[in-house]
Structures are given as structure tokens and as C-alpha cells.
Design a protein around this motif. Sequence first.
Motif, PDB file in Angstrom:
ATOM      1  N   MET A   1       0.790  -1.268   0.157  1.00 43.26           N
ATOM      2  CA  MET A   1      -0.091  -0.124   0.052  1.00 43.26           C
ATOM      3  C   MET A   1       1.035   1.282  -0.028  1.00 43.26           C
ATOM      4  SD  MET A   1      -2.930   1.246   2.551  1.00 43.26           S
ATOM      5  CE  MET A   1      -3.796  -0.276   2.487  1.00 43.26           C
ATOM      6  N   SER A   2       0.543   2.236  -0.786  1.00 42.60           N
ATOM      7  CA  SER A   2       1.104   3.383  -0.743  1.00 42.60           C
ATOM      8  C   SER A   2       0.843   4.408   0.252  1.00 42.60           C
ATOM      9  CB  SER A   2       1.029   4.370  -2.018  1.00 42.60           C
ATOM     10  OG  SER A   2       1.204   3.432  -3.442  1.00 42.60           O
ATOM     11  N   THR A   3       1.960   5.054   0.740  1.00 43.36           N
ATOM     12  CA  THR A   3       1.768   6.121   1.785  1.00 43.36           C
ATOM     13  C   THR A   3       2.246   7.509   1.171  1.00 43.36           C
ATOM     14  OG1 THR A   3       2.129   4.741   3.603  1.00 43.36           O
ATOM     15  CG2 THR A   3       2.429   6.889   3.916  1.00 43.36           C
ATOM     16  N   TYR A   4       1.280   8.554   0.849  1.00 41.63           N
ATOM     17  CA  TYR A   4       1.686   9.871   0.448  1.00 41.63           C
ATOM     18  C   TYR A   4       1.904  10.923   1.678  1.00 41.63           C
ATOM     19  CZ  TYR A   4       0.198   8.074  -3.955  1.00 41.63           C
ATOM     20  OH  TYR A   4      -0.022   7.296  -5.286  1.00 41.63           O
ATOM     21  N   THR A   5       2.647  11.863   1.417  1.00 45.20           N
ATOM     22  CA  THR A   5       2.716  13.188   2.151  1.00 45.20           C
ATOM     23  C   THR A   5       2.277  14.302   1.478  1.00 45.20           C
ATOM     24  OG1 THR A   5       4.958  13.389   1.881  1.00 45.20           O
ATOM     25  CG2 THR A   5       4.663  12.139   3.605  1.00 45.20           C
ATOM     26  N   ALA A   6       1.479  15.243   2.095  1.00 42.87           N
ATOM     27  CA  ALA A   6       1.219  16.391   1.719  1.00 42.87           C
ATOM     28  C   ALA A   6       1.709  17.564   2.670  1.00 42.87           C
ATOM     29  CB  ALA A   6      -0.171  16.497   1.421  1.00 42.87           C
ATOM     30  N   ASN A   7       2.027  18.655   2.228  1.00 44.26           N
ATOM     31  CA  ASN A   7       2.622  19.791   3.040  1.00 44.26           C
ATOM     32  C   ASN A   7       2.009  20.952   2.817  1.00 44.26           C
ATOM     33  OD1 ASN A   7       4.566  18.079   4.593  1.00 44.26           O
ATOM     34  ND2 ASN A   7       5.512  17.926   2.800  1.00 44.26           N
ATOM     35  N   CYS A   8       1.893  21.851   3.771  1.00 45.13           N
ATOM     36  CA  CYS A   8       1.477  23.425   3.531  1.00 45.13           C
ATOM     37  C   CYS A   8       2.658  24.021   2.763  1.00 45.13           C
ATOM     38  CB  CYS A   8       0.837  23.989   4.684  1.00 45.13           C
ATOM     39  SG  CYS A   8       2.267  24.121   5.832  1.00 45.13           S
ATOM     40  N   VAL A  13       2.615  22.259   8.563  1.00 45.77           N
ATOM     41  CA  VAL A  13       1.499  20.911   8.574  1.00 45.77           C
ATOM     42  C   VAL A  13       1.894  20.156   7.570  1.00 45.77           C
ATOM     43  CG1 VAL A  13      -0.734  20.392   8.425  1.00 45.77           C
ATOM     44  CG2 VAL A  13      -0.296  22.743   9.217  1.00 45.77           C
ATOM     45  N   SER A  14       1.719  18.897   7.789  1.00 44.09           N
ATOM     46  CA  SER A  14       2.134  17.674   7.083  1.00 44.09           C
ATOM     47  C   SER A  14       1.093  16.377   7.140  1.00 44.09           C
ATOM     48  CB  SER A  14       3.354  17.072   7.574  1.00 44.09           C
ATOM     49  OG  SER A  14       3.913  15.807   6.533  1.00 44.09           O
ATOM     50  N   LEU A  15       0.658  16.195   6.047  1.00 47.72           N
ATOM     51  CA  LEU A  15      -0.326  15.068   6.173  1.00 47.72           C
ATOM     52  C   LEU A  15       0.281  13.607   5.720  1.00 47.72           C
ATOM     53  CD1 LEU A  15      -3.183  17.188   4.303  1.00 47.72           C
ATOM     54  CD2 LEU A  15      -2.902  17.096   6.718  1.00 47.72           C
ATOM     55  N   GLU A  16      -0.503  12.619   6.166  1.00 52.56           N
ATOM     56  CA  GLU A  16       0.075  11.534   5.468  1.00 52.56           C
ATOM     57  C   GLU A  16      -1.268  10.564   5.213  1.00 52.56           C
ATOM     58  OE1 GLU A  16       2.123   8.957   8.554  1.00 52.56           O
ATOM     59  OE2 GLU A  16       3.952  10.275   8.298  1.00 52.56           O
ATOM     60  N   ILE A  17      -1.139  10.067   3.960  1.00 54.13           N
ATOM     61  CA  ILE A  17      -2.374   9.590   3.365  1.00 54.13           C
ATOM     62  C   ILE A  17      -2.152   8.204   2.920  1.00 54.13           C
ATOM     63  CG2 ILE A  17      -4.155   9.888   1.446  1.00 54.13           C
ATOM     64  CD1 ILE A  17      -1.679  12.768   1.798  1.00 54.13           C
TER      65      ILE A  17
END
Length: 141
Positions: A1-8, A13-17
Motif C-alpha cells: 500500500m502506498s503512503t503519500y505526504t502532503a505539506n502546506c 503542517v504535514s499530512l499522511e495519506i
Amino acid sequence: MSTYTANCMCGAVSLEIEGAPNVMGICHCKVCRAWSASPVNGFAIWSRDAMTVAKGEDQVASYESSKGHDRAWCKNCGGHLYHLLNPLGVVDIYASLVEGLEFKPAVHINYESTIMPMKDGLPKFKDFPSEFGGSGETVPE
């Protein structure tokens, strides 16, 4: 399964998806255009439980743009982060923020409101597909 990150923009702020998005597309509605300051908004939809705020939860602010729809941003830089679509139990994490995500839109929504017509052969929904509570009606390119 892939894990992505997103940042402001500032990185506060950092998100993990987790996993692949349920659907990716392009929204043409006036609200998304105003929020993204763009003629269209590229969206990537995941189930709500696929996203966690990994860093800077205290820096996240949000407001209810319409009943059940919360739009979030970073308090420090103002960078937009995500849009919770609470009635559907999903989150739209702005596709341009998700590191390593190959954006492959499958659909256009709210195409009746477009100010930037796109001829790409993808389905163009007048509002939303019926499974998202819309009419399911499509319009020509």
C-alpha cells in the motif's frame, strides 16, 4: 500500500495519506475556483480515515463553507490543505500538494459552471455523479 505526504507551503503542517485515491478529477464550480484561486481545482478523494495530520495539527484552521463541508488551511502560511466532505465520509486533499501522486483525472464535475472548457474525452458532469448525490447528468465537451 502506498503512503503519500502532503505539506502546506511553509511546512508547518504535514499530512499522511494511506493508499490510492478513490477518484481524481477536476472541479469547475465557483466555490472551488474561488478557494483555489484558479479556473479549475484538481481534486483527489480518499476515505476520511486514510488521512492523518502527522505534524502541526495545532496549525490547522478550518471553516464550514457549506453544510458539512469543512475547508482547512495552515494558520502560519495560509496554504490550503484539504476539504472534508463530511456527508460522504471522504476528504479531498488538493492533488497538487500530494508528493509523488501521478494526477490522472477520471471525471469533470460541475462542468456546467466552467470558465475553462477542456476537451480531453473525460466525462463532464453537469453537477455531480449520482453516487455523490448529483443528477448524474453529463454535458457535452
